[in-house]
Design a protein around this motif. Structure first.
Motif: not given
Length: 346
Positions: A135-147
């Protein structure tokens, strides 16, 4: 037929049923996305989200036979890693350099602060470590791709990935609708609003949808800042990989983990493609094809993840995940507004 050819043929035959199933789900998802565009002028739920939802629906109504599992698992892991690698082709240093180092540093600091705060929120609300990181990566970077990029590195299971993507995707649609209303509330200029949208909206297409109604200047600034956030994907996943390798070493008690665990092949490929694009050695047309392929492979991977999900387990995590995503997004918005002031973007 040589031994290698026989082995390859056998492997392909084992993957075929699962690949066909994920492809069918993906085609249905992309078809529904196209229907949305035809009926409403835009896709409120993109193919990635629809692939997950359709996959979960299929899995809820019918449990695939064991023969489907090799291909489904291959799609969920290997094809996902290939998609992440291909994202590197969209990175260009020229656009970054044109804005100066201060903007890049500012975006990097916003991403780092948002990841740390979001992770802390998730852990305080009782989420498992892997889910909090996703969730931290998705919210902070680029959503689906970061997750998707972080998931294989931290060894997150399919249910965690689907939950994180599902909740962030739904909230992402809300953000696109609400964000243009906030420009006059916060007294943001067109340039400031574009930067704010680029710092807070999840996906590049969503940035376009959130900024185009405001002005062309907002759209251009938003796209640039969003691409700078995407640029943080490689370093963040590399740090996660190094931290994961250290945790693995501690758990094992001795010895070093192989380099392939510390530096996953798909992250090395991501960096290499980014360098080639920045050096002008990767033609724009080829980069566009790579981006298209990455998008389709991501849809395939999400369909596979959906097919492997027990929806009851996802529902049990819903309240905490939703609260974490919302609080994290609000925090990201506050950090982004502060960054606009500090960077003195006019």
């Amino acid at each position: 037929m040589t031994q290698l050819a026989r082995s390859f043929s056998a492997r392909l035959q084992s993957l075929a049923p699962g690949l066909a199933l994920t492809a069918a789900v993906s085609v249905a998802a992309l078809g529904l996305q196209a229907l949305e565009v035809t009926l409403f002028g835009r896709a409120w739920l993109d193919g990635v989200v629809l692939a997950i939802l359709i996959g979960v629906a299929v899995r809820s109504l019918w449990e695939p036979h064991a023969a489907f599992l090799p291909g489904v698992n291959f799609s969920a892991k290997t094809l996902l890693e290939v998609a992440v690698m291909l994202l590197g082709a969209s990175i260009s240093a020229a656009a970054v350099a044109a804005q100066g180092i201060s903007l890049l540093v500012g975006v990097a600091l916003v991403v780092a602060a948002a990841i740390l705060v979001s992770y802390g929120i998730g852990r305080l609300l009782g989420l498992e470590r892997q889910m909090a990181i996703l969730i931290a990566c998705g919210n902070s970077i680029c959503g689906n791709s970061a997750i998707a990029a972080a998931a294989p590195v931290i060894r997150a299971d399919g249910e965690d990935v689907v939950s994180a993507i599902a909740f962030t995707a739904v909230l992402g649609v809300v953000v696109v609708l609400v964000l243009p209303l906030l420009a006059p509330v916060f007294g943001l200029s067109a340039t400031q609003y574009g930067a704010f949208a680029g710092l807070t909206v999840y996906a590049v297409p969503q940035v376009l949808a959130a900024t185009a109604p405001v002005s062309a200047v907002s759209l251009q600034m938003g796209t640039l800042v969003k691409l700078l956030r995407v640029l943080m994907l490689g370093p963040v996943v590399l740090v996660l990989s190094l931290l994961e390798s250290r945790a693995g070493k501690g758990a094992a008690g001795a010895g070093r983990l192989p380099l392939r665990h510390m530096l996953p092949w798909f992250i090395l490929g991501f960096v290499a493609l980014g360098m080639l694009r920045s050096a002008g050695l990767l033609p724009a047309e080829l980069a566009a094809h790579a981006s298209t392929a990455a998008s389709f492979l991501t849809v395939l991977a999400m369909a596979a993840l959906g097919l492997g999900v027990d929806v009851r387990a996802v529902a049990r995590a819903g309240v905490r995940v939703t609260a974490t995503v919302i609080l994290s997004l609000l925090t990201l918005g506050a950090i982004s507004l502060l960054a606009l002031r500090l960077l003195q973007i006019a």
